[in-house]
Motif scaffolding. Structure first.
Motif, PDB file in Angstrom:
ATOM      1  N   SER A   3      43.965  33.691  47.527  1.00 19.50           N
ATOM      2  CA  SER A   3      43.429  33.108  48.761  1.00 19.50           C
ATOM      3  C   SER A   3      44.446  33.158  49.908  1.00 19.50           C
ATOM      4  O   SER A   3      44.075  33.090  51.077  1.00 19.50           O
TER       5      SER A   3
ATOM      6  N   MET B 185      29.333  30.003  42.411  1.00 18.19           N
ATOM      7  CA  MET B 185      30.706  30.028  41.898  1.00 18.19           C
ATOM      8  C   MET B 185      30.928  28.862  40.923  1.00 18.19           C
ATOM      9  O   MET B 185      31.526  29.032  39.855  1.00 18.19           O
TER      10      MET B 185
ATOM     11  N   SER C 192      49.237  34.521  45.743  1.00 18.25           N
ATOM     12  CA  SER C 192      48.010  33.757  45.518  1.00 18.25           C
ATOM     13  C   SER C 192      46.886  34.482  46.261  1.00 18.25           C
ATOM     14  O   SER C 192      47.038  34.795  47.448  1.00 18.25           O
TER      15      SER C 192
ATOM     16  N   MET D  76      39.787  30.550  36.610  1.00 18.51           N
ATOM     17  CA  MET D  76      39.055  31.800  36.855  1.00 18.51           C
ATOM     18  C   MET D  76      39.324  32.836  35.747  1.00 18.51           C
ATOM     19  O   MET D  76      38.437  33.607  35.384  1.00 18.51           O
TER      20      MET D  76
HETATM   21  C1  DP6 Z   1      37.957  28.368  44.391  1.00 16.17           C
HETATM   22  O1  DP6 Z   1      43.809  31.790  45.420  1.00 16.17           O
HETATM   23  O2  DP6 Z   1      44.293  29.563  44.359  1.00 16.17           O
HETATM   24  O3  DP6 Z   1      39.526  28.363  46.181  1.00 16.17           O
HETATM   25  O4  DP6 Z   1      44.959  33.916  43.142  1.00 16.17           O
HETATM   26  O5  DP6 Z   1      45.335  32.607  41.079  1.00 16.17           O
HETATM   27  O6  DP6 Z   1      46.475  31.916  43.186  1.00 16.17           O
HETATM   28  P1  DP6 Z   1      45.251  32.553  42.572  1.00 16.17           P
HETATM   29  O7  DP6 Z   1      44.008  31.611  42.918  1.00 16.17           O
HETATM   30  P2  DP6 Z   1      43.622  30.879  44.261  1.00 16.17           P
HETATM   31  O8  DP6 Z   1      42.050  30.653  44.018  1.00 16.17           O
HETATM   32  C2  DP6 Z   1      41.174  30.194  44.991  1.00 16.17           C
HETATM   33  C3  DP6 Z   1      39.835  29.959  44.399  1.00 16.17           C
HETATM   34  C4  DP6 Z   1      38.850  29.213  45.277  1.00 16.17           C
HETATM   35  C5  DP6 Z   1      37.938  30.171  46.052  1.00 16.17           C
HETATM   36  C6  DP6 Z   1      38.538  30.895  47.216  1.00 16.17           C
HETATM   37  O9  DP6 Z   1      39.437  30.378  47.900  1.00 16.17           O
HETATM   38  O10 DP6 Z   1      38.041  32.007  47.491  1.00 16.17           O
END
Ligand code: DP6
Length: 332
Positions: free
Chosen positions: A141, A245, A139, A198
């Protein structure tokens, strides 16, 4: 070997929203965050011949092989098995220590704790940089949850993704009175997961290019503001980046609107408090909860004001937190 680790969630101060390379899980832009104390996942991992398949239990519930949760854990274990040249299956038991409000959780602490515990259980000793890269595969984040305090996840520029990992900007001791107030406005699971949302924004939002080029500059500027401890400018930048965003998400086809009436209520109250001279700023990830960025001295007044809002169900007070660590008490 059986190993148990704890890792904390993090909140993005400037966001990640969009993968450039779906296989390497590298982002279009760098992002920054603060790891949060108290929003913690504990995970025990054991690789052993007694297991005929991987087993995954989260908060007392065993997940079947066809669930997304199971597949995510298995993929992460496969990466670690590959590095350890092992074929052993594993049992993974995990629990989230989030104060009642599940809606505040993120996959970041889960994947970071799993990566940390599983690598050690497989007998591997990795650098933080390497662990961050492996967590990124699980993931995006989660790559930032490997870091104590304030972090930047570099987007990187290498074709193999090897320079896309998170690094510390500053430790907890740099800014002891930095606080995040998590305002829980809904405990329902979100309809569109960040991952799917996303991917759709990359394909369809007409402002996607504006988003990621601006977000890259914002991340670099955020590093400077954290180092300088320029709180007001940091808050303003985090808020502006969050709005862009969400503008990108909202202009996706089909539209992704995470904001609810409760989200809007907190946003407008924060604006009013700012007009009255309060130094507090909001940021929102992929869901309806609002995180208010503030300093310790303003926490009592902010809690008093925000808890008066009828759509705020709970307020979680978080300090900057530690990176992952091994603990002695196993979950099985
Ligand atoms: C809006 O890390 O949950 O929180 O990489 O597909 O697992 P994947 O996505 P994830 O996305 C987080 C998106 C967010 C912004 C952020 O934490 O930077």
């Amino acid at each position: 070997m059986k190993v148990t680790a704890k890792a904390n969630a993090n909140i993005a101060l400037t966001k990640y929203w969009g993968k450039k390379d779906a296989a390497l899980k590298t982002p279009w832009n760098s992002s920054t965050s603060v790891t949060l104390e108290g929003l913690e996942t504990t995970t025990t991992v054991e690789f052993d011949k007694q297991y005929k398949k991987d087993v995954f239990v989260l908060d007392g519930k065993e997940y079947a092989e066809d669930t997304d949760e199971y597949k995510e854990v298995k993929e992460q274990l496969d990466i670690i098995r590959g590095k350890a040249k092992s074929k052993l299956f594993a049992k993974v038991v995990s629990k989230n220590d989030f104060p009642t409000a599940a809606g505040f959780a993120s996959s970041a602490s889960g994947l970071a704790a799993l990566t940390f515990a599983a690598s050690k259980a497989a007998g591997l000793e990795f650098s933080v940089e390497e662990l961050s890269k492996i967590s990124r595969m699980g993931s995006g984040s989660a790559s930032r949850s490997l870091i104590e305090g304030f972090a930047i996840w570099h987007k990187g520029s290498r074709a193999d993704g090897d320079d896309s990992f998170a690094e510390q900007i500053a430790p907890i001791s740099h800014w002891l009175d930095f606080r995040i107030l998590g305002c829980v406005t809904s405990k329902k699971a979100k309809k569109v997961k960040s991952r799917a949302g996303m991917a759709q924004s990359v394909k369809t939002s007409p402002i996607f290019e504006t988003w990621y080029t601006t977000a890259e500059k914002d991340a670099q500027q955020m590093v400077k503001l954290i180092k300088e401890k320029n709180f007001e400018a940091l808050g303003q930048l985090a808020q502006k980046n969050c709005i862009l965003m969400h503008a990108c998400a909202m202009t996706t086809t089909p539209p992704i609107i995470y904001w609810t009436d409760g989200t809007m209520q907190v946003i407008h109250r924060v604006f009013e408090l700012q007009d009255e001279g309060m130094k507090a700023y909001f940021t929102i990830d992929g869901g309806p909860q609002v995180k208010v960025i503030c300093l310790e001295k303003d926490v009592p007044k902010l809690k008093e004001e925000l808890s008066k809002l009828d759509l705020v169900q709970e307020i979680i007070d978080c300090k900057p937190g530690k990176g992952p660590r091994v603990v002695k008490e196993h979950l099985f």
